[in-house]
Structure formats: structure tokens, C-alpha cells
Design a protein around this motif. Structure first.
Motif, PDB file in Angstrom:
ATOM      1  N   HIS A   4       0.699  -1.200  -0.006  1.00 53.68           N
ATOM      2  CA  HIS A   4      -0.037   0.048   0.040  1.00 53.68           C
ATOM      3  C   HIS A   4       0.744   1.144   0.057  1.00 53.68           C
ATOM      4  O   HIS A   4       1.996   1.327   0.861  1.00 53.68           O
ATOM      5  N   LEU A   5       0.573   2.102  -0.802  1.00 49.33           N
ATOM      6  CA  LEU A   5       1.294   3.582  -0.897  1.00 49.33           C
ATOM      7  C   LEU A   5       0.261   4.770  -0.734  1.00 49.33           C
ATOM      8  O   LEU A   5      -0.982   4.597  -1.322  1.00 49.33           O
ATOM      9  N   ALA A   6       0.218   5.610   0.265  1.00 47.80           N
ATOM     10  CA  ALA A   6      -0.527   6.484   0.143  1.00 47.80           C
ATOM     11  C   ALA A   6       0.053   7.846  -0.473  1.00 47.80           C
ATOM     12  O   ALA A   6       1.259   8.240  -0.215  1.00 47.80           O
ATOM     13  N   LEU A   7      -0.519   8.616  -1.034  1.00 43.84           N
ATOM     14  CA  LEU A   7      -0.122   9.655  -1.831  1.00 43.84           C
ATOM     15  C   LEU A   7      -1.177  10.904  -1.559  1.00 43.84           C
ATOM     16  O   LEU A   7      -2.495  10.874  -1.636  1.00 43.84           O
ATOM     17  N   VAL A   8      -0.626  12.057  -1.095  1.00 41.22           N
ATOM     18  CA  VAL A   8      -1.297  13.449  -1.091  1.00 41.22           C
ATOM     19  C   VAL A   8      -1.301  13.926  -2.472  1.00 41.22           C
ATOM     20  O   VAL A   8      -0.158  14.132  -2.981  1.00 41.22           O
ATOM     21  N   VAL A   9      -2.295  14.142  -2.943  1.00 40.61           N
ATOM     22  CA  VAL A   9      -2.686  14.646  -4.557  1.00 40.61           C
ATOM     23  C   VAL A   9      -3.674  15.917  -4.482  1.00 40.61           C
ATOM     24  O   VAL A   9      -4.342  16.211  -3.776  1.00 40.61           O
ATOM     25  N   ARG A  10      -3.443  16.508  -5.744  1.00 41.18           N
ATOM     26  CA  ARG A  10      -4.120  17.438  -6.562  1.00 41.18           C
ATOM     27  C   ARG A  10      -4.646  16.856  -7.549  1.00 41.18           C
ATOM     28  O   ARG A  10      -4.014  16.346  -8.428  1.00 41.18           O
ATOM     29  N   CYS A  11      -6.022  16.936  -7.618  1.00 38.64           N
ATOM     30  CA  CYS A  11      -6.955  16.167  -8.663  1.00 38.64           C
ATOM     31  C   CYS A  11      -6.578  17.233  -9.851  1.00 38.64           C
ATOM     32  O   CYS A  11      -7.187  18.408  -9.895  1.00 38.64           O
ATOM     33  N   LEU A  12      -6.417  16.606 -11.042  1.00 35.38           N
ATOM     34  CA  LEU A  12      -6.231  17.331 -12.276  1.00 35.38           C
ATOM     35  C   LEU A  12      -7.619  16.944 -13.378  1.00 35.38           C
ATOM     36  O   LEU A  12      -7.763  17.753 -14.173  1.00 35.38           O
ATOM     37  N   THR A  49     -11.266  11.478 -10.857  1.00 37.54           N
ATOM     38  CA  THR A  49     -10.924  10.308 -10.536  1.00 37.54           C
ATOM     39  C   THR A  49     -11.827   9.735  -9.537  1.00 37.54           C
ATOM     40  O   THR A  49     -12.112  10.459  -8.435  1.00 37.54           O
ATOM     41  N   ARG A  50     -12.035   8.343  -9.486  1.00 37.42           N
ATOM     42  CA  ARG A  50     -13.010   7.471  -8.630  1.00 37.42           C
ATOM     43  C   ARG A  50     -12.225   6.254  -8.176  1.00 37.42           C
ATOM     44  O   ARG A  50     -11.144   5.963  -8.702  1.00 37.42           O
ATOM     45  N   ARG A  80      -9.328   9.759   0.688  1.00 35.50           N
ATOM     46  CA  ARG A  80      -9.676  10.441   2.104  1.00 35.50           C
ATOM     47  C   ARG A  80      -9.492  12.067   1.933  1.00 35.50           C
ATOM     48  O   ARG A  80      -8.284  12.535   1.745  1.00 35.50           O
ATOM     49  N   ARG A  81     -10.584  12.814   1.983  1.00 32.67           N
ATOM     50  CA  ARG A  81     -10.613  14.284   1.747  1.00 32.67           C
ATOM     51  C   ARG A  81     -10.056  15.066   3.059  1.00 32.67           C
ATOM     52  O   ARG A  81      -9.573  16.054   2.991  1.00 32.67           O
ATOM     53  N   ASN A  82     -10.354  14.413   4.261  1.00 32.65           N
ATOM     54  CA  ASN A  82      -9.644  14.842   5.514  1.00 32.65           C
ATOM     55  C   ASN A  82      -9.841  13.793   6.284  1.00 32.65           C
ATOM     56  O   ASN A  82     -10.201  12.400   6.185  1.00 32.65           O
ATOM     57  N   PRO A  83      -9.013  13.785   7.648  1.00 32.19           N
ATOM     58  CA  PRO A  83      -8.921  12.522   8.491  1.00 32.19           C
ATOM     59  C   PRO A  83     -10.351  11.792   8.802  1.00 32.19           C
ATOM     60  O   PRO A  83     -10.100  10.737   9.124  1.00 32.19           O
ATOM     61  N   THR A  84     -11.459  12.469   8.629  1.00 30.51           N
ATOM     62  CA  THR A  84     -12.738  11.720   8.905  1.00 30.51           C
ATOM     63  C   THR A  84     -13.771  11.417   7.948  1.00 30.51           C
ATOM     64  O   THR A  84     -14.727  10.889   7.764  1.00 30.51           O
ATOM     65  N   LEU A  85     -13.357  12.197   6.528  1.00 27.62           N
ATOM     66  CA  LEU A  85     -14.089  11.990   5.490  1.00 27.62           C
ATOM     67  C   LEU A  85     -13.534  11.173   4.258  1.00 27.62           C
ATOM     68  O   LEU A  85     -12.514  11.579   3.686  1.00 27.62           O
ATOM     69  N   THR A  86     -14.321   9.983   3.878  1.00 25.22           N
ATOM     70  CA  THR A  86     -13.829   9.312   2.698  1.00 25.22           C
ATOM     71  C   THR A  86     -14.726   9.644   1.764  1.00 25.22           C
ATOM     72  O   THR A  86     -16.121   9.689   2.100  1.00 25.22           O
ATOM     73  N   VAL A  87     -14.443   9.453   0.524  1.00 18.69           N
ATOM     74  CA  VAL A  87     -15.272   9.842  -0.704  1.00 18.69           C
ATOM     75  C   VAL A  87     -15.031   8.865  -1.643  1.00 18.69           C
ATOM     76  O   VAL A  87     -13.811   8.126  -1.758  1.00 18.69           O
ATOM     77  N   GLY A 114      -8.050  18.460  -3.491  1.00 21.44           N
ATOM     78  CA  GLY A 114      -6.902  17.650  -3.117  1.00 21.44           C
ATOM     79  C   GLY A 114      -7.259  16.511  -1.971  1.00 21.44           C
ATOM     80  O   GLY A 114      -8.464  16.669  -1.657  1.00 21.44           O
ATOM     81  N   ALA A 115      -6.509  15.516  -2.100  1.00 20.63           N
ATOM     82  CA  ALA A 115      -6.991  14.359  -1.073  1.00 20.63           C
ATOM     83  C   ALA A 115      -5.601  13.529  -0.715  1.00 20.63           C
ATOM     84  O   ALA A 115      -4.746  13.665  -1.542  1.00 20.63           O
ATOM     85  N   ARG A 116      -6.101  12.559   0.222  1.00 21.42           N
ATOM     86  CA  ARG A 116      -5.032  11.514   0.395  1.00 21.42           C
ATOM     87  C   ARG A 116      -5.591  10.215  -0.299  1.00 21.42           C
ATOM     88  O   ARG A 116      -6.709   9.701   0.081  1.00 21.42           O
TER      89      ARG A 116
END
Length: 111
Positions: free
Chosen positions: A27-35, A38-39, A62-69, A77-79
Motif C-alpha cells: 500500500h502506498l498513500a499519496l497526497v494529491v491534487r486532482c487534475l 478520479t474515482r 480521504r478528503r480529511n481525517p474523518t471523510l472518505t469519498v 486535493g486528497a490523500r
């Protein structure tokens, strides 16, 4: 004009990497900016440090520590949590070669 795209040309999923955080071997986590839209389920085609092809599947947004979409739209941006064999190997030749600044192009999952 397509009702599904609101008149915009369809673009494949695309994100720009801001930060990289290996989680575990697969598993790899990335902090990104959506261009581009993406789903969950999007597949990103990357390479490992040896140049071998690696496919990573988007399993969490994960948009923030308590919100997944389920999806992400520009310019937000999101993780992202990506899964794939060897995805999170932080060192050595088998780790995925993804760095801050990279733009990852994905393949849409089936709707």
C-alpha cells in the motif's frame, strides 16, 4: 454536447503527487491534487525502481481525517490509498518510483 460530461471532453483520471507516504509492502498513500475526475477503482500504471511495470488500484480517497469519498474532482486535493504488489516498499529496487511533482494518469474503473 454530452449530458454525461456537461460538454467537456472526457479526460482520463489524473492526479499530481504532492507527497508520498509508503504504508506497508502493498500500500502506498499519496497526497494529491486532482487534475481530472478520479474515482475509486481507478488503476494507475507506474514503474518500480527497476523500470518494471506496476499497476496500482485506488482503494481509498480521504478528503480529511474523518471523510472518505468515492470520487474526486479538480481542483480538490486528497490523500489516496493505492494497493498493488510492492506498492509501498520504501527502499530497494522493488519500490514504486513515484515522487512529488509526478502526474499519474489512470484508467477508469467500470462504472
Amino acid at each position: 454536447m454530452s449530458a454525461l460530461t456537461g460538454g467537456r471532453a472526457h479526460r482520463p483520471p489524473q492526479v499530481q503527487v504532492i507527497d508520498v507516504d509508503p504504508v506497508d509492502a502493498d500500500h502506498l498513500a499519496l497526497v494529491v491534487r486532482c487534475l481530472a475526475h478520479t474515482r475509486l477503482g481507478t488503476r494507475f500504471h507506474c514503474t518500480d525502481r527497476r523500470g518494471n511495470a506496476v499497476e496500482l488500484a485506488l482503494v481509498e480517497i480521504r478528503r480529511n481525517p474523518t471523510l472518505t469519498v468515492d470520487e474526486l474532482e479538480p481542483p480538490h486535493g486528497a490523500r489516496l490509498l493505492l494497493a498493488g504488489a510492492g506498492a509501498g516498499a520504501p527502499t530497494g529496487p522493488d519500490g514504486v518510483d513515484v515522487r512529488a511533482g509526478d502526474v499519474l494518469l489512470g484508467t477508469s474503473s467500470a462504472a
